[in-house]
Scaffold this motif. Sequence first.
Motif, PDB file in Angstrom:
ATOM      1  N   ASP A 196       0.866  -1.179   0.000  1.00  0.00           N
ATOM      2  CA  ASP A 196       0.000   0.000   0.000  1.00  0.00           C
ATOM      3  C   ASP A 196       0.901   1.227   0.000  1.00  0.00           C
ATOM      4  OD1 ASP A 196      -1.826   2.008   0.387  1.00  0.00           O
ATOM      5  OD2 ASP A 196      -2.569   1.274   2.319  1.00  0.00           O
ATOM      6  N   LEU A 197       0.797   2.031  -1.045  1.00  0.00           N
ATOM      7  CA  LEU A 197       1.694   3.183  -1.210  1.00  0.00           C
ATOM      8  C   LEU A 197       1.162   4.450  -0.559  1.00  0.00           C
ATOM      9  CD1 LEU A 197       2.660   2.599  -4.959  1.00  0.00           C
ATOM     10  CD2 LEU A 197       3.888   1.850  -2.903  1.00  0.00           C
ATOM     11  N   SER A 198      -0.054   4.401  -0.038  1.00  0.00           N
ATOM     12  CA  SER A 198      -0.621   5.622   0.545  1.00  0.00           C
ATOM     13  C   SER A 198       0.202   6.170   1.721  1.00  0.00           C
ATOM     14  CB  SER A 198      -2.080   5.401   0.949  1.00  0.00           C
ATOM     15  OG  SER A 198      -2.207   4.384   1.918  1.00  0.00           O
ATOM     16  N   PRO A 199       0.810   5.331   2.561  1.00  0.00           N
ATOM     17  CA  PRO A 199       1.638   5.907   3.641  1.00  0.00           C
ATOM     18  C   PRO A 199       2.841   6.703   3.122  1.00  0.00           C
ATOM     19  CG  PRO A 199       1.055   3.639   4.148  1.00  0.00           C
ATOM     20  CD  PRO A 199       0.671   3.870   2.723  1.00  0.00           C
ATOM     21  N   TYR A 200       3.201   6.452   1.858  1.00  0.00           N
ATOM     22  CA  TYR A 200       4.361   7.122   1.272  1.00  0.00           C
ATOM     23  C   TYR A 200       3.977   8.298   0.361  1.00  0.00           C
ATOM     24  CZ  TYR A 200       6.505   2.681   2.624  1.00  0.00           C
ATOM     25  OH  TYR A 200       6.927   1.571   3.324  1.00  0.00           O
ATOM     26  N   LEU A 201       2.745   8.269  -0.177  1.00  0.00           N
ATOM     27  CA  LEU A 201       2.387   9.231  -1.225  1.00  0.00           C
ATOM     28  C   LEU A 201       1.150  10.071  -0.919  1.00  0.00           C
ATOM     29  CD1 LEU A 201       2.863   6.978  -4.407  1.00  0.00           C
ATOM     30  CD2 LEU A 201       4.480   8.640  -3.461  1.00  0.00           C
ATOM     31  N   ALA A 202       0.318   9.668   0.024  1.00  0.00           N
ATOM     32  CA  ALA A 202      -0.952  10.364   0.239  1.00  0.00           C
ATOM     33  C   ALA A 202      -0.755  11.830   0.586  1.00  0.00           C
ATOM     34  CB  ALA A 202      -1.750   9.670   1.343  1.00  0.00           C
ATOM     35  N   GLY A 203      -1.642  12.663   0.057  1.00  0.00           N
ATOM     36  CA  GLY A 203      -1.598  14.086   0.379  1.00  0.00           C
ATOM     37  C   GLY A 203      -0.291  14.725  -0.021  1.00  0.00           C
ATOM     38  N   ASP A 204       0.278  15.491   0.888  1.00  0.00           N
ATOM     39  CA  ASP A 204       1.530  16.199   0.605  1.00  0.00           C
ATOM     40  C   ASP A 204       2.771  15.330   0.739  1.00  0.00           C
ATOM     41  OD1 ASP A 204       0.381  18.573  -0.096  1.00  0.00           O
ATOM     42  OD2 ASP A 204       0.625  19.521   1.871  1.00  0.00           O
ATOM     43  N   LYS A 205       2.610  14.072   1.153  1.00  0.00           N
ATOM     44  CA  LYS A 205       3.776  13.188   1.237  1.00  0.00           C
ATOM     45  C   LYS A 205       4.415  13.001  -0.129  1.00  0.00           C
ATOM     46  CE  LYS A 205       1.935  10.652   5.210  1.00  0.00           C
ATOM     47  NZ  LYS A 205       1.388   9.367   5.699  1.00  0.00           N
ATOM     48  N   VAL A 206       3.627  13.190  -1.178  1.00  0.00           N
ATOM     49  CA  VAL A 206       4.123  13.008  -2.534  1.00  0.00           C
ATOM     50  C   VAL A 206       5.110  14.093  -2.935  1.00  0.00           C
ATOM     51  CG1 VAL A 206       2.397  14.372  -3.802  1.00  0.00           C
ATOM     52  CG2 VAL A 206       3.331  12.290  -4.844  1.00  0.00           C
ATOM     53  N   LYS A 207       5.187  15.175  -2.192  1.00  0.00           N
ATOM     54  CA  LYS A 207       6.101  16.266  -2.547  1.00  0.00           C
ATOM     55  C   LYS A 207       7.552  15.795  -2.653  1.00  0.00           C
ATOM     56  CE  LYS A 207       3.479  20.242  -0.829  1.00  0.00           C
ATOM     57  NZ  LYS A 207       3.445  21.381   0.146  1.00  0.00           N
ATOM     58  N   LYS A 208       7.856  14.693  -1.996  1.00  0.00           N
ATOM     59  CA  LYS A 208       9.199  14.115  -2.087  1.00  0.00           C
ATOM     60  C   LYS A 208       9.478  13.607  -3.493  1.00  0.00           C
ATOM     61  CE  LYS A 208      12.038  10.648   0.336  1.00  0.00           C
ATOM     62  NZ  LYS A 208      12.033   9.621   1.419  1.00  0.00           N
ATOM     63  N   TYR A 209       8.401  13.412  -4.281  1.00  0.00           N
ATOM     64  CA  TYR A 209       8.513  12.847  -5.622  1.00  0.00           C
ATOM     65  C   TYR A 209       7.750  13.742  -6.612  1.00  0.00           C
ATOM     66  CZ  TYR A 209       9.327   8.919  -2.434  1.00  0.00           C
ATOM     67  OH  TYR A 209       9.787   8.115  -1.404  1.00  0.00           O
ATOM     68  N   PRO A 210       8.344  14.853  -7.029  1.00  0.00           N
ATOM     69  CA  PRO A 210       7.612  15.861  -7.826  1.00  0.00           C
ATOM     70  C   PRO A 210       7.019  15.337  -9.125  1.00  0.00           C
ATOM     71  CG  PRO A 210       9.705  16.734  -7.020  1.00  0.00           C
ATOM     72  CD  PRO A 210       9.715  15.278  -6.720  1.00  0.00           C
ATOM     73  N   ASN A 211       7.719  14.413  -9.803  1.00  0.00           N
ATOM     74  CA  ASN A 211       7.175  13.904 -11.066  1.00  0.00           C
ATOM     75  C   ASN A 211       5.947  13.022 -10.832  1.00  0.00           C
ATOM     76  OD1 ASN A 211       9.087  15.198 -12.680  1.00  0.00           O
ATOM     77  ND2 ASN A 211      10.554  13.525 -12.466  1.00  0.00           N
ATOM     78  N   LEU A 212       5.914  12.315  -9.713  1.00  0.00           N
ATOM     79  CA  LEU A 212       4.723  11.537  -9.371  1.00  0.00           C
ATOM     80  C   LEU A 212       3.577  12.465  -8.988  1.00  0.00           C
ATOM     81  CD1 LEU A 212       6.199   8.551  -7.290  1.00  0.00           C
ATOM     82  CD2 LEU A 212       5.623   8.616  -9.726  1.00  0.00           C
ATOM     83  N   ALA A 213       3.904  13.572  -8.328  1.00  0.00           N
ATOM     84  CA  ALA A 213       2.874  14.536  -7.943  1.00  0.00           C
ATOM     85  C   ALA A 213       2.235  15.195  -9.161  1.00  0.00           C
ATOM     86  CB  ALA A 213       3.468  15.602  -7.031  1.00  0.00           C
ATOM     87  N   ASN A 214       2.916  15.142 -10.293  1.00  0.00           N
ATOM     88  CA  ASN A 214       2.416  15.747 -11.526  1.00  0.00           C
ATOM     89  C   ASN A 214       1.352  14.880 -12.208  1.00  0.00           C
ATOM     90  OD1 ASN A 214       2.545  17.702 -13.718  1.00  0.00           O
ATOM     91  ND2 ASN A 214       3.710  16.179 -14.876  1.00  0.00           N
ATOM     92  N   ILE A 215       1.222  13.627 -11.801  1.00  0.00           N
ATOM     93  CA  ILE A 215       0.232  12.723 -12.397  1.00  0.00           C
ATOM     94  C   ILE A 215      -1.164  13.117 -11.917  1.00  0.00           C
ATOM     95  CG2 ILE A 215      -0.564  10.320 -12.478  1.00  0.00           C
ATOM     96  CD1 ILE A 215       2.371   9.475 -12.233  1.00  0.00           C
TER      97      ILE A 215
END
Length: 564
Positions: A196-215
Amino acid sequence: MPVSSNRPNPFPDAFPDAVARKPLGRRSFLGLLGGAAFFAASPTLLTGCSAGSSAPQATTAGGLAESVAKLVPNHIPLNLVEPDIPGVKGSTPGFTSIPTDLVKSVAKAPGSGGTYTAMTPAWWAIPRGLPDNAYYQAVNERLGATINFQANDGNTYGDKIQTVLASPKDVPDWVVIPSWNIPPRFGQAAKGLFTDLSPYLAGDKVKKYPNLANIPTAAWKYSCFEGGLYGLPMPTPLVNDAFFYRKDLFDELGLEQPRSADEYLTIAKEITDPAKNRWGSEDIWNGAQLMYGVVPKWKVVDGGLVHKFETEEYRAALEWMVKLFDAGVVHPDAVAGNSQQAKPRFESGATLMTVDGVGGWHEALGRVLPSNPDFVMQPMDFFAPDGGDPVLYSGQPAGIFSFIKKTEDTAKVEELLALANFMAAPFGTEEHLLINNGVEGKHFERDSNNIPQMTELGRQEVTSTYQFLVSPPTVNSHVQYPGFVKAKTEWEARQAEYVQEDAFFGMQIQEPPKFGSLGAPFDDLAKDIPRGRKSLKDLDAELATWKRNGGDELREFYAGFLTA
């Protein structure tokens, strides 16, 4: 034996050399692959995958939407390279030239030396693997990690997925699953097998990965299964399919594109001349559903659900198909059911109107222009049967997903997400060029217009592998065909005005397996009724059978997801 997920698809070979929102089929999807690139040229099997009972599923669309909203990343658009033609209401933006100065979106190698296996489909000759593939070596060097690809025949990939998911010890570190190969009870499998990737990417956690945040957010929502964010998406365009016509031959005949159902029949009759081996149309059942505004699956009427098979639009589309076939304007080979040769027939001028995935446009140009520079195909602007405004439904927001094998090793997951961030670099970046074309001077050379042209080594080694693990938002960038990007981008923008979302857009609702083959008889009727082998009375009889055999039960299942 595994239950096959190798679903039939509506369009023949949409990848070079190799309707309403329906589930995106393999060939429709492959027709979309190049849009962001520089390219020039059984239930029981899965019950053991999850320990214990599955997590409770939200019982209303509102409840599902609310729970999914807590799982997905915030959308943070990147504007590293501005498109020449912006998108409109979700349509695909266009680049009419290749940027001279590429942007570096990832400052340094994102990996920390890990080695991973990745299973992907391939609808082309499977390239050499490591250590004999210079493309893989170059990308892995930039990644700072090693990805060993296990490429498998895409035509039987559904069976491979079933086999792998049934044996947890055989699950690779990274698994690609196309939407049309998602097996029954996959949500349960996902919980037991993938991270489950939500603990790593949910909400603003995705800011660590800008290209993923662009999706786009919709693609992430569509990647949620069984209460978790399990998939990394490959986004798809707003509109997947189109009516196409041979504009070059229409001009010779003094014809314009049809703008109503009756005009289509009239023009098809005028075109058809068996003595000249010329017919007006292919079998365009998918297009007929688009024309008549057939809902993807369920239509909300007075607060209740009506299945597409039960709608007036579906019946009207079938009635019109009967007229089309009765008019004698459909190519005899298409009448005989030979859809595999639809593209060659259209490209040779044996048929002048067809329906295909939008990606089929640039692929046809690549195949035909070298031998016929006068070849011109164009998509028709959609129209309602009476010539009024069309009713279009948005395509699914993602067509392929990848999944990371379940692990409690946080550092491993973070490294894989960092690699995914590199792969999701948008058009106009160094990373995107490398992923899609390989190494300049080895896998491609630039022509006088700055367009990468693949070398022989590039054609052998560079295929869609890393792109299947995750991809950036789609763009129109096939600048090697003069005028194409402008025409396609503007066409999509015009259609966007009429696109709407159906009640269950972008939701991963896993139907109980017992309903899996409930709609199969209607696929047969869609072939038999236009060809005169059966009549609309048979549609009525099949609807009654459908209701008795589970259709009404399936309706109740979906009704549980309607917002109160």
